[in-house]
Design an enzyme around this catalytic site. Structure first.
Site, short mmCIF file in Angstrom:
data_model
loop_
_atom_site.label_atom_id
_atom_site.label_comp_id
_atom_site.label_asym_id
_atom_site.label_seq_id
_atom_site.Cartn_x
_atom_site.Cartn_y
_atom_site.Cartn_z
N HIS A 161 -1.39 10.03 -26.40
CA HIS A 161 -1.41 9.12 -27.61
C HIS A 161 -2.53 9.55 -28.82
CE1 HIS A 161 -1.15 5.24 -29.82
NE2 HIS A 161 -2.26 5.10 -29.54
N GLU A 208 0.91 -1.05 0.13
CA GLU A 208 -0.07 -0.04 -0.10
C GLU A 208 0.90 1.17 -0.02
OE1 GLU A 208 -2.72 0.32 3.24
OE2 GLU A 208 -3.83 -1.76 2.53
N LYS A 267 0.25 0.05 -41.87
CA LYS A 267 0.13 -1.59 -41.45
C LYS A 267 -1.13 -1.76 -41.13
CE LYS A 267 1.09 0.48 -36.74
NZ LYS A 267 2.03 0.83 -35.48
N ASP A 306 6.91 1.10 -27.59
CA ASP A 306 6.81 -0.03 -26.42
C ASP A 306 7.88 -1.28 -26.68
OD1 ASP A 306 5.95 -1.72 -24.64
OD2 ASP A 306 3.86 -1.76 -25.35
N THR A 307 7.47 -2.18 -27.56
CA THR A 307 8.45 -3.39 -27.76
C THR A 307 9.29 -3.20 -28.85
OG1 THR A 307 6.57 -4.66 -29.01
CG2 THR A 307 6.70 -4.94 -26.64
N ARG A 359 -2.91 -4.69 -38.54
CA ARG A 359 -2.71 -5.67 -37.41
C ARG A 359 -4.06 -6.77 -37.28
NH1 ARG A 359 0.69 -3.45 -33.34
NH2 ARG A 359 1.22 -1.42 -33.58
#
Length: 335
Positions: free
Chosen positions: A139, A48, A203, A233-234, A205
């Site tokens: 974003h 906590e 692109k 991100d990745t 997906r």
């Protein structure tokens, strides 16, 4: 009671180096010492979060510096609990400075029975007593409308434009590339600033995080390509886009990304990719792997955020920081 209420900064644990840098830049701009409010943000044994502010903040104009990056849930709760502590301590106004706003990717319902988590987080921030949000490169621009309070959304593109003009020299063979159709507006803004053409990588997906097909829209043969996006991100999509551009005749591929999330195999992918450089901001604290990568470079956002905080505090324009004439002197000798 002081005749002039000074801006006061308090930071959570998400990005202390950036918070310290912002305080130092504000001290430089104001010609007087601006430090972080003495507080502790700790964990009980069951994890906590506990916050205690050691300085008097009654009637003060408070700015909480906290990115909601990994671990996103912990950092978000720190932000909310710090706000509650300040509100119950009678702070006059609480502004959340969120360099990286997490959960922004969940900004709409893409299929049945899914949440709009960005709106949920906006509601939580408002309920915690925060009255204004200062962030960078959301974003999706419509997320500003999720808040029933003023939101100042800064942009990294003016900083990137200054950096590109310094490092690329002759711009005749430079082309800005959007890695998807959704990012065209962001890429067009940067291309306009540095006066170069624009191309798009389209692109498709099959599912989140997996790209099934990519095509290049525009002629990139013989060009030094600059991919621009709001987050990495990745790095899977980014590296595939770089490979595709090289296959279509690009001479070099660089990337400018606002938020270096860099999770999982991202650093390894970038270091092994055909990209000559990846430039990110310090909106998210860099890991040792990111800081040590040869082809990853970090540009500072502290000068921009420090000036934006001062502009909010004294009631002057924040949008003026989008102009090169204003931002250039702030970043002179830094990039």
């Amino acid at each position: 009671m002081p005749t002039v209420i000074e801006p006061k900064l308090i930071s959570g644990n998400s990005n202390l180096p950036l918070a310290t840098a912002i305080a130092k830049r504000m001290s430089l701009y104001r010609g007087m010492s601006v430090g972080l409010v003495d507080a502790r943000v700790e964990r009980f044994n069951d994890q906590e979060i506990f916050v205690e502010v050691f300085e008097n903040v009654r009637g003060e104009d408070m700015f909480i510096l906290q990115s909601t990056s990994n671990p996103a849930n912990d950092n978000l709760m720190e932000l909310l609990i710090m706000s509650d502590a300040l509100r119950r301590s009678s702070a006059a106004r609480i502004t959340a400075v969120i360099p990286y706003f997490g959960y922004a990717r969940q900004d709409r319902r893409t299929k049945a029975r899914t949440p709009i988590t960005a709106k949920l987080v906006a509601n939580m921030i408002a309920e915690a007593g925060i009255e204004r949000v200062l962030t960078m490169d959301l974003h999706a621009a419509q997320i500003q409308g999720f808040f029933d309070m003023p939101v100042d959304n800064l942009y990294a593109s003016p900083i990137f434009a200054l950096d590109i003009l310094k490092h690329f020299g002759d711009m005749s063979d430079v082309m800005v590339v959007s890695p998807d159709v959704g990012g065209v507006a962001r890429a067009r803004e940067l291309a306009k600033r540095i006066n170069v053409p624009l191309s798009i990588v389209d692109k498709r997906r099959e599912r989140a995080g997996e790209v099934s097909e990519m095509t290049v829209i525009g002629e990139v043969t013989g060009k030094r390509c600059i991919i621009v996006d709001d987050m990495c991100d990745t790095a899977g999509t980014l590296c595939k886009a770089a490979d595709l551009l090289m296959e279509h005749g690009a001479t070099e591929v660089h990337a400018y990304i606002s938020h270096g999330v860099m999770s999982g195999p991202a650093v390894d992918r970038v270091t092994k990719s055909v990209m000559k450089s990846l430039v990110i901001t310090d909106s998210i604290q860099a890991t040792d792997a990111v800081a040590g990568a040869d082809n990853i470079r970090i540009v500072p956002t502290a000068p921009l955020f420090a000036q934006a905080i001062l502009n909010i505090w004294n009631g002057t324009s924040v949008s003026s920081l989008f102009e090169t004439e204003t931002l250039g002197p702030i970043y002179e000798g830094i990039l």
